[in-house]
Design a protein around this motif. Structure first.
Motif, mmCIF file in Angstrom:
data_model
loop_
_atom_site.group_PDB
_atom_site.id
_atom_site.type_symbol
_atom_site.label_atom_id
_atom_site.label_comp_id
_atom_site.label_asym_id
_atom_site.label_seq_id
_atom_site.Cartn_x
_atom_site.Cartn_y
_atom_site.Cartn_z
ATOM 1 N N PHE A 1 0.830 -1.209 0.000
ATOM 2 C CA PHE A 1 0.000 0.000 0.000
ATOM 3 C C PHE A 1 0.866 1.261 0.000
ATOM 4 O O PHE A 1 0.617 2.201 -0.759
ATOM 5 C CB PHE A 1 -0.924 -0.016 1.216
ATOM 6 C CG PHE A 1 -1.758 1.221 1.356
ATOM 7 C CD1 PHE A 1 -2.875 1.414 0.565
ATOM 8 C CD2 PHE A 1 -1.413 2.206 2.276
ATOM 9 C CE1 PHE A 1 -3.646 2.572 0.690
ATOM 10 C CE2 PHE A 1 -2.176 3.359 2.407
ATOM 11 C CZ PHE A 1 -3.294 3.538 1.600
ATOM 12 N N ARG B 1 2.808 2.777 -3.263
ATOM 13 C CA ARG B 1 2.159 3.694 -4.197
ATOM 14 C C ARG B 1 2.401 5.149 -3.805
ATOM 15 O O ARG B 1 2.229 6.056 -4.629
ATOM 16 C CB ARG B 1 0.655 3.383 -4.240
ATOM 17 C CG ARG B 1 -0.165 4.185 -5.224
ATOM 18 C CD ARG B 1 0.254 3.915 -6.674
ATOM 19 N NE ARG B 1 0.004 2.559 -7.066
ATOM 20 C CZ ARG B 1 -1.115 2.126 -7.667
ATOM 21 N NH1 ARG B 1 -2.087 2.970 -7.897
ATOM 22 N NH2 ARG B 1 -1.229 0.869 -8.031
ATOM 23 N N VAL C 1 3.220 -6.235 -4.943
ATOM 24 C CA VAL C 1 2.605 -4.937 -5.242
ATOM 25 C C VAL C 1 1.549 -5.088 -6.333
ATOM 26 O O VAL C 1 0.440 -4.532 -6.241
ATOM 27 C CB VAL C 1 3.683 -3.926 -5.672
ATOM 28 C CG1 VAL C 1 3.039 -2.600 -6.069
ATOM 29 C CG2 VAL C 1 4.690 -3.713 -4.559
ATOM 30 N N THR C 2 1.873 -5.859 -7.375
ATOM 31 C CA THR C 2 0.924 -6.066 -8.479
ATOM 32 C C THR C 2 -0.333 -6.772 -8.006
ATOM 33 O O THR C 2 -1.454 -6.371 -8.345
ATOM 34 C CB THR C 2 1.596 -6.882 -9.590
ATOM 35 O OG1 THR C 2 2.758 -6.202 -10.056
ATOM 36 C CG2 THR C 2 0.641 -7.098 -10.748
ATOM 37 N N TRP D 1 -2.555 -4.298 -5.691
ATOM 38 C CA TRP D 1 -3.267 -3.192 -6.332
ATOM 39 C C TRP D 1 -4.179 -3.633 -7.468
ATOM 40 O O TRP D 1 -5.236 -3.027 -7.686
ATOM 41 C CB TRP D 1 -2.272 -2.158 -6.860
ATOM 42 C CG TRP D 1 -1.660 -1.338 -5.772
ATOM 43 C CD1 TRP D 1 -0.396 -1.456 -5.250
ATOM 44 C CD2 TRP D 1 -2.283 -0.274 -5.040
ATOM 45 N NE1 TRP D 1 -0.194 -0.538 -4.251
ATOM 46 C CE2 TRP D 1 -1.338 0.207 -4.092
ATOM 47 C CE3 TRP D 1 -3.535 0.328 -5.085
ATOM 48 C CZ2 TRP D 1 -1.620 1.253 -3.217
ATOM 49 C CZ3 TRP D 1 -3.821 1.368 -4.212
ATOM 50 C CH2 TRP D 1 -2.872 1.823 -3.294
ATOM 51 N N ASN D 2 -3.799 -4.661 -8.211
ATOM 52 C CA ASN D 2 -4.541 -5.031 -9.415
ATOM 53 C C ASN D 2 -5.532 -6.169 -9.222
ATOM 54 O O ASN D 2 -6.448 -6.330 -10.045
ATOM 55 C CB ASN D 2 -3.565 -5.407 -10.533
ATOM 56 C CG ASN D 2 -2.677 -4.250 -10.947
ATOM 57 O OD1 ASN D 2 -3.004 -3.086 -10.692
ATOM 58 N ND2 ASN D 2 -1.547 -4.542 -11.557
ATOM 59 N N LEU E 1 -7.065 -5.894 -3.928
ATOM 60 C CA LEU E 1 -7.753 -4.699 -3.436
ATOM 61 C C LEU E 1 -9.055 -4.423 -4.189
ATOM 62 O O LEU E 1 -10.088 -4.201 -3.548
ATOM 63 C CB LEU E 1 -6.824 -3.482 -3.503
ATOM 64 C CG LEU E 1 -7.373 -2.195 -2.861
ATOM 65 C CD1 LEU E 1 -7.630 -2.408 -1.373
ATOM 66 C CD2 LEU E 1 -6.411 -1.035 -3.077
ATOM 67 N N THR F 1 -9.865 -2.793 -11.215
ATOM 68 C CA THR F 1 -10.065 -1.424 -10.727
ATOM 69 C C THR F 1 -11.062 -0.653 -11.572
ATOM 70 O O THR F 1 -11.919 0.067 -11.041
ATOM 71 C CB THR F 1 -8.717 -0.680 -10.707
ATOM 72 O OG1 THR F 1 -7.787 -1.412 -9.905
ATOM 73 C CG2 THR F 1 -8.881 0.716 -10.127
#
Length: 345
Positions: free
Chosen positions: A53, A56, A68-69, A72-73, A76, A207
């Motif tokens: 988190f 970013r 991370v990928t 976020w993708n 989340l 997203t």
């Protein structure tokens, strides 16, 4: 004087209890969301969630790029979708049950889900893109409710009863349309897509899809939250409510529109995910009572937590992911049976 003092103390105690309960529900929801990042083929620990988190926002500590990928993708958007769909369906269900004074009412009552399904199935048959499928689902749900409302206004019978019966008729027509589309669809490709969408799932949520449905869901939740005190008046007999100077027709129309917006946007995002709109308001009512000023926030938080946990079960029960709509139906059907056969209080 003593009675007034006792009532004041009792009201203060109820407010403290309600505040503690809402705080507990918020903590429970936050915990469920945090633990949901652990569920899946690539579990994310709480430390990885925090660092992913912060990445970013300029954090440059040690963290795997794939974490991370995934955060976020994949995780989340999916978890936020479960939160908002659960809150939307349960809030709409609570509002419908209050407006129609019927504990067995759910967001499907006006044919919202069936209309959205018909729109989505037609878009899939035409080979539309994902955002066009969502748009068609939203348009179908809205058209179904508009048809139910306009037809019921021509009835000479009770407005509430006419609306429920008209909604059932619209639902049957939309289901027939979906069956016909499935009948003519290519069984090797299109039919599979339609069937998968109708089962309800958050597998393909990203997203962009979440943001497309977020704004109508936020608008519907805000409208019902602001008018939640008025739902108490709609539970009264129409003549009694009119004698208090309340514009019943206006408030009912606004609340129906907001509830429809929530239901249609939820179907757009996750497909057909049933039972939450029926079950959760009853659970919330057992915790906070029948006052809609308190029932609506409790239903929203309980519904969000419930769907997050159901999505975790769908991802973890078997080696392959189960459709979310199937899991919620397995949980909801026994509850519905118990609701029907329980003794009248």
């Amino acid at each position: 004087m003593l009675n007034h003092h006792f009532e004041v103390k009792q009201e203060a105690a109820q407010r403290r209890r309600y505040g503690l309960l809402i705080t507990g529900l918020l903590i429970f929801l936050f915990t469920a969301v945090l633990l949901s990042f652990w569920v899946g083929y690539y579990p994310l620990s709480p430390s990885q969630v925090v660092t992913a988190f912060l990445s970013r926002f300029g954090y440059e500590g040690e963290i795997l790029p794939q974490a991370v990928t995934i955060f976020w993708n994949i995780r989340l958007p999916r978890i936020l979708s479960a939160v908002f769909i659960g809150a939307s369906l349960s809030t709409a269900g609570a509002a419908y049950q209050g407006m129609f004074r019927n504990p067995l009412v759910s967001p499907d009552i006006l044919g919202v889900s069936s209309g959205a399904s018909l729109g989505a199935a037609f878009a899939i048959l035409m080979g539309a893109s994902n955002w066009l499928i969502q748009l068609a689902a939203f348009a179908g749900g809205t058209a179904a409710v508009a048809a139910s409302y306009l037809i019921s206004r021509r009835s000479a019978h009770s407005r509430t009863l006419s609306l429920v019966l008209t909604g059932s008729m619209i639902m049957a027509l939309c289901n027939a349309g979906v069956t016909m589309i499935k009948y003519v669809a290519d069984p090797n490709d299109v039919l599979q897509q339609i069937t998968f969408w109708l089962m309800g799932s958050l597998t393909k949520t990203d997203t962009r899809a979440f943001l497309w449905s977020f704004f109508p869901m936020a608008a519907g939740l805000a409208a019902i939250f602001l008018l939640r005190w008025r739902i108490n008046l709609l539970t009264l007999d129409e003549e009694e409510a009119k004698s208090l100077g309340i514009n019943i027709r206006l408030y009912r129309l606004i609340l129906i529109a907001a509830s429809t917006l929530l239901s249609a946007a939820s179907v757009c995002l996750g497909g057909l995910i049933g039972w939450g709109g029926l079950m959760i308001p009853h659970m919330a009512r057992a915790l906070v009572g029948a006052d809609y000023g308190r029932l609506i926030p409790a239903s929203a938080m309980l519904g969000a937590t419930y769907l997050v946990l159901m999505d975790d079960l769908a991802r973890s029960l078997l080696s392959m992911e189960l459709p979310l709509g199937v899991v919620t139906s397995i949980m909801g059907a026994p509850f519905f049976v118990s609701l029907i056969i329980q003794k009248k209080e």
